[in-house]
Design an enzyme around this catalytic site. Structure first.
Site, mmCIF file in Angstrom:
data_model
loop_
_atom_site.group_PDB
_atom_site.id
_atom_site.type_symbol
_atom_site.label_atom_id
_atom_site.label_comp_id
_atom_site.label_asym_id
_atom_site.label_seq_id
_atom_site.Cartn_x
_atom_site.Cartn_y
_atom_site.Cartn_z
ATOM 1 N N LYS A 79 21.708 19.785 51.116
ATOM 2 C CA LYS A 79 20.368 20.053 50.561
ATOM 3 C C LYS A 79 19.425 20.601 51.642
ATOM 4 O O LYS A 79 18.815 21.641 51.467
ATOM 5 C CB LYS A 79 19.779 18.764 49.945
ATOM 6 C CG LYS A 79 20.652 18.142 48.853
ATOM 7 C CD LYS A 79 20.024 16.898 48.242
ATOM 8 C CE LYS A 79 19.856 15.733 49.191
ATOM 9 N NZ LYS A 79 21.124 15.179 49.744
ATOM 10 N N ARG B 165 15.259 10.587 42.979
ATOM 11 C CA ARG B 165 16.559 9.959 43.222
ATOM 12 C C ARG B 165 16.848 8.849 42.219
ATOM 13 O O ARG B 165 17.922 8.235 42.291
ATOM 14 C CB ARG B 165 16.571 9.340 44.620
ATOM 15 C CG ARG B 165 17.226 10.192 45.704
ATOM 16 C CD ARG B 165 17.084 9.447 47.021
ATOM 17 N NE ARG B 165 18.078 9.788 47.984
ATOM 18 C CZ ARG B 165 17.911 10.667 48.975
ATOM 19 N NH1 ARG B 165 16.797 11.330 49.095
ATOM 20 N NH2 ARG B 165 18.874 10.871 49.855
ATOM 21 N N ARG C 215 26.691 15.439 61.869
ATOM 22 C CA ARG C 215 25.350 16.038 61.705
ATOM 23 C C ARG C 215 24.455 15.743 62.904
ATOM 24 O O ARG C 215 24.346 14.617 63.351
ATOM 25 C CB ARG C 215 24.701 15.486 60.431
ATOM 26 C CG ARG C 215 23.213 15.824 60.321
ATOM 27 C CD ARG C 215 22.697 15.759 58.910
ATOM 28 N NE ARG C 215 22.484 14.415 58.425
ATOM 29 C CZ ARG C 215 21.995 14.147 57.200
ATOM 30 N NH1 ARG C 215 21.702 15.133 56.370
ATOM 31 N NH2 ARG C 215 21.826 12.905 56.824
ATOM 32 N N ARG D 299 21.048 10.894 63.331
ATOM 33 C CA ARG D 299 20.261 9.909 62.590
ATOM 34 C C ARG D 299 20.962 8.560 62.585
ATOM 35 O O ARG D 299 22.164 8.499 62.332
ATOM 36 C CB ARG D 299 20.044 10.408 61.153
ATOM 37 C CG ARG D 299 18.890 11.391 61.054
ATOM 38 C CD ARG D 299 18.778 12.047 59.725
ATOM 39 N NE ARG D 299 19.000 11.187 58.576
ATOM 40 C CZ ARG D 299 18.947 11.613 57.318
ATOM 41 N NH1 ARG D 299 18.690 12.882 57.072
ATOM 42 N NH2 ARG D 299 19.152 10.787 56.319
ATOM 43 N N ARG E 192 25.049 4.588 51.269
ATOM 44 C CA ARG E 192 24.193 5.631 50.672
ATOM 45 C C ARG E 192 24.934 6.369 49.566
ATOM 46 O O ARG E 192 24.345 6.745 48.555
ATOM 47 C CB ARG E 192 23.722 6.603 51.759
ATOM 48 C CG ARG E 192 22.649 5.968 52.651
ATOM 49 C CD ARG E 192 22.495 6.715 53.975
ATOM 50 N NE ARG E 192 22.096 8.086 53.814
ATOM 51 C CZ ARG E 192 22.354 9.038 54.710
ATOM 52 N NH1 ARG E 192 23.022 8.765 55.812
ATOM 53 N NH2 ARG E 192 21.956 10.271 54.487
#
Ligand code: ADP
Ligand code: ADP
Length: 218
Positions: free
Chosen positions: A15, A90, A129, A162, A173
């Site tokens: 996203k 969400r 990431r 992160r 998640r």
């Protein structure tokens, strides 16, 4: 006409990576709920401290707080022509609140892009990431590396990983996505605004597909 686009997809679907091109193409601001929470956290605001407790363990921040925060953001003058929503809504209550909010502005959600990627790919994407704490640009050590290792191409800031991207939290998640966010696919399908995109393609191919879709519905 205002353009409100929602980017829907599990954590790691791409996203944030796709958001920049879309917001540039449609000339609408990129509104990322995760980025806004992290900005509050870095400024140590009350909202930031509250959100941190949830983010750390991979849970969603409560709806009332999140809805108010996004409502405030969408009231800003730069959103008069629309916005690209990344990470919001969400939950079903968030989606309903967004519909009510936009209806009061005489607008509605125009298109929902559902970026679809299987769980095993997500874990690999999130563990590699790296993101820029200054400009928010997102990299991947294998699939989208910066020119210089761990340095942002855009502004030279050292990249960070992160804390919520560690394997344990990622699994949580993905679980939360399944139970609380995935039902939005059906919600938006029934409204006739859903477009499914195969998010396992290359970054460039996903981008071209999304831009083609959006050019068609304008
Ligand atoms: P990702 O892009 O990997 O899916 P985000 O940056 O969008 O992650 O979100 C990070 C965290 O911020 C989420 O795990 C959640 O705790 C919180 N968060 C972001 N958006 C929302 C939302 N709309 N509702 C509740 N919590 C949210
Ligand atoms: P989200 O915002 O949905 O959580 P990101 O855009 O942050 O996802 O992407 C998660 C990770 O996967 C990042 O490291 C990014 O560079 C990488 N990535 C994004 N899209 C692709 C893709 N199509 N192919 C391979 N890696 C990708």
């Amino acid at each position: 006409m205002a353009h409100f686009i929602v980017l829907l997809g599990p954590p790691g679907a791409g996203k944030g990576t796709q958001a920049k091109a879309i917001s540039e193409a449609l000339q609408i601001p990129h509104v990322s709920s995760g980025d806004i929470f992290r900005e509050h956290l870095s400024k140590q605001t009350e909202l930031g401290k509250l959100a941190d407790g949830y983010i750390k363990c991979g849970q969603l921040v409560p709806d009332d707080v999140t809805i108010r925060m996004i409502g405030d953001r969408l009231k800003q003058p730069d959103c008069v022509n629309g916005a690209l929503l990344d990470g919001f809504p969400r939950t079903l209550p968030q989606a309903e609140a967004l519909d009510d909010f936009l209806a009061k502005m005489g607008a509605s959600v125009n298109t929902v892009i559902s970026l679809e990627v299987p769980a095993e790919v997500l874990v690999e994407r999130l563990s590699g990431r790296w993101s820029c704490p200054t400009c928010g640009r997102v990299y991947h050590e294998k699939y989208n590396p910066p020119q210089q290792a761990r340095i942002c191409d855009n502004d030279g800031t050292p990249l960070i990983q992160r804390p919520d991207d560690q394997a344990e939290t990622v699994r949580q998640r993905i679980e939360v996505y399944r139970s609380q966010t995935e039902p939005l696919i059906e919600y938006y399908r029934q409204k006739g605004v859903l477009v499914r995109v195969d998010g396992t393609q290359s970054i460039e191919a996903v981008k071209q597909e999304i831009l083609t879709v959006l050019a068609g519905v304008q």
